[in-house]
Enzyme design. Structure first.
Site, PDB file in Angstrom:
ATOM      1  N   CYS A  16     -18.751 -12.024 -20.233  1.00 56.79           N
ATOM      2  CA  CYS A  16     -20.040 -12.030 -20.934  1.00 56.79           C
ATOM      3  C   CYS A  16     -20.005 -13.031 -22.095  1.00 56.79           C
ATOM      4  CB  CYS A  16     -20.334 -10.624 -21.460  1.00 56.79           C
ATOM      5  SG  CYS A  16     -22.065 -10.343 -21.878  1.00 56.79           S
ATOM      6  N   CYS A  54     -27.539  -8.559 -16.932  1.00 55.71           N
ATOM      7  CA  CYS A  54     -26.943  -8.243 -18.233  1.00 55.71           C
ATOM      8  C   CYS A  54     -27.949  -8.588 -19.331  1.00 55.71           C
ATOM      9  CB  CYS A  54     -25.648  -9.040 -18.420  1.00 55.71           C
ATOM     10  SG  CYS A  54     -24.958  -8.914 -20.084  1.00 55.71           S
ATOM     11  N   CYS A 113     -26.095 -11.682 -21.461  1.00 53.87           N
ATOM     12  CA  CYS A 113     -25.807 -13.002 -20.887  1.00 53.87           C
ATOM     13  C   CYS A 113     -26.669 -13.292 -19.657  1.00 53.87           C
ATOM     14  CB  CYS A 113     -24.326 -13.141 -20.552  1.00 53.87           C
ATOM     15  SG  CYS A 113     -23.826 -12.311 -19.036  1.00 53.87           S
ATOM     16  N   GLY A 121       0.787  -1.223   0.000  1.00 59.83           N
ATOM     17  CA  GLY A 121       0.000   0.000   0.000  1.00 59.83           C
ATOM     18  C   GLY A 121       0.817   1.269   0.000  1.00 59.83           C
ATOM     19  N   CYS A 134     -22.560  -6.552 -19.500  1.00 60.70           N
ATOM     20  CA  CYS A 134     -21.381  -6.768 -18.662  1.00 60.70           C
ATOM     21  C   CYS A 134     -20.255  -5.884 -19.156  1.00 60.70           C
ATOM     22  CB  CYS A 134     -20.903  -8.220 -18.756  1.00 60.70           C
ATOM     23  SG  CYS A 134     -22.029  -9.423 -18.072  1.00 60.70           S
TER      24      CYS A 134
END
Lengths: 288, 189
Positions: A269, A238, A241, A29, A263
């Site tokens: 997808c 979606c 899909c 980080g 998506c």
């Protein structure tokens, strides 16, 4: 291919980047300064990610590049071509088949596996930058673990809007120490940052910073007890899909208010459609 | 400088250094994991793994300290010829090579500053034995716990207490390498 050193960068530069990556891994980080090079693409096109990828690539790698989840957008296509030309590496669009994935602003829907490296392109690596413009001050704030200003910002969000309005580049705390900008991924993706078996590397070219999240590292999105963090997405399946759980792009389809949700992860997808899943607007599958 | 100093380096530097780096990256990002490296033949007492780390990471901008028997002429020549890294005292080193006993006291190595914790030394420790037993490791890079045969525990406990400051360690034995970043929590069995 023979006109370039392997993976474009000279060896001296790669050593410098590699040392920065290792220090980033050792202090999860923390933003390690590095001497970012000019790349044959403008700042903002992923020069930081490209340099990290170039320093990590081996000839045995299989590279995937995505831009907002998509393999077929300009940024992804040009970076993929760049490494095909300068490193002659194999490429793929399948998340599961890739060993190294460079991404702009998304984490793939398919869970990453051990041994994979996810390289993020980062525009502004400093999470405190819009709260405190002076680098000397933000550096001291990180040193003293003084993150009160960030909590004040999130509180003011709640006071003004009734909820934390930050929806992307949502700040996280890594291993209980450094507050980090996860790059402008939607906050829907934030939970995937934590505890993944893959190594996550972040490169900011213009701002000259590299940072890292090793595998199985605890990453917590900042929040309050009474306003807990929520990973949000558009409340639709979606349209191609039918997936209820993936992150969606809204696409305007005409000038009479017509729209569809698809998506953002094109590989996810396409894989689902190939498996026979269908959505509201698909011409095949169960819901067609 | 003897002609021997000029041998034993990378034959194909861009590709071999990339593979070497990935091994080091894997070792340091997954403490306890032992990786194998190949292709470098440094002079004794420098091991192949430590030699690979030297060629991957060192250049003219990285002051290096060679401790104990590693400060012999053949290793000095080899490091100088292949990397150009300046040889310095422990206090000023970004990288240090040697056995654990020779590197002691480790408190003399750079641990970074609160503003720049990255300005810390990396110790490459030559080990007689490197196995997945002994001390228990936990922390970033480790799913639950891992085991690694460390040269001692107390120094690494003290080092972890300094986090985010502290030195980082690579353990080398023959052609095998393991990593112990400052973020790893070390415990007795």
């Amino acid at each position: 291919m023979s006109d370039y050193n392997f993976a474009y960068l000279d060896e001296q530069t790669k050593r410098m980047i590699r040392r920065a990556i290792l220090k980033g891994v050792a202090v999860p980080g923390y933003q390690v300064p590095f001497a970012s090079r000019e790349m044959p693409m403008p700042y903002g096109w992923g020069t930081g990610g490209v340099q990290v990828t170039a320093a990590c690539l081996t000839p045995d790698d299989r590279l995937k590049v995505i831009d907002q989840g998509a393999d077929d957008t300009t940024n992804a296509v040009s970076i993929r071509k760049f490494f095909q030309r300068t490193a002659a590496v194999a490429v793929t669009e399948h998340t599961g088949a890739a060993t190294l994935i460079q991404t702009r602003h998304r984490i793939p829907e398919r869970p990453l596996i051990a041994g994979q490296i996810l390289v993020y392109q980062v525009p502004i690596p400093e999470p405190l930058r819009f709260l405190e413009p002076r680098e000397t001050e933000t550096r001291r704030m990180h040193a003293l673990e003084d993150y009160g200003l960030m909590h004040v910002k999130l509180y003011e969000d709640i006071a003004r809007n009734g909820a934390i309005a930050t929806s992307y580049a949502y700040p996280v705390k890594v291993e209980g120490r450094y507050v980090m900008d996860p790059s402008p991924i939607p906050k829907f993706d934030n939970p995937k940052l934590s505890g993944t078996p893959a190594l996550q590397l972040f490169g900011a070219g213009r701002e000259q910073r590299i940072y890292a999240i090793p595998p199985f590292t605890k990453v917590v999105s900042l929040d309050f007890e009474d306003y807990p963090f929520e990973a949000t997405k558009a409340p639709h399946p979606c349209d191609l899909c039918g997936d209820e759980g993936s992150y969606l792009d809204e696409v305007i389809t005409d000038d009479r208010g017509g729209r569809m949700f698809v998506c953002s992860d094109t590989d996810h997808c396409a894989s689902r459609q190939a498996e026979g899943h269908g959505g509201r607007l698909s011409t095949q599958g169960d819901a067609a | 400088m003897t002609p021997d100093a000029m041998t034993g380096g990378f034959a194909d530097a861009p590709v071999q250094s990339a593979c070497g780096f990935r091994a080091i990256l894997r070792a340091l990002s997954q403490p306890g994991e032992i990786v194998a490296v190949a292709g470098v033949r440094p002079p004794a007492p420098l091991s192949a793994a430590a030699g690979t780390a030297a060629l991957v990471l060192l250049d003219g901008t990285t002051p290096v300290h060679l401790a104990g028997p590693h400060a012999c002429q053949s290793v000095r020549d080899w490091i100088t010829f292949h990397t150009g890294a300046p040889l310095v005292e422990a206090e000023h080193a970004m990288f240090a090579f040697g056995s654990w006993d020779a590197l002691l006291p480790v408190a003399r190595f750079a641990i970074g500053t609160p503003e720049y914790p990255d300005r810390a030394a990396t110790l490459i420790v030559e080990m007689d034995r490197l196995d997945s037993d002994g001390a228990v490791l936990r922390g970033p890079g480790i799913e639950t716990t891992a085991r690694l045969s460390l040269p001692e525990l107390q120094a690494f406990k003290v080092n972890r207490a300094l986090f985010p400051l502290g030195f980082d360690t690579l353990l080398a034995c023959g052609d095998r390498l393991a990593g112990l970043p400052r973020s790893t929590i070390v415990e007795d069995v």
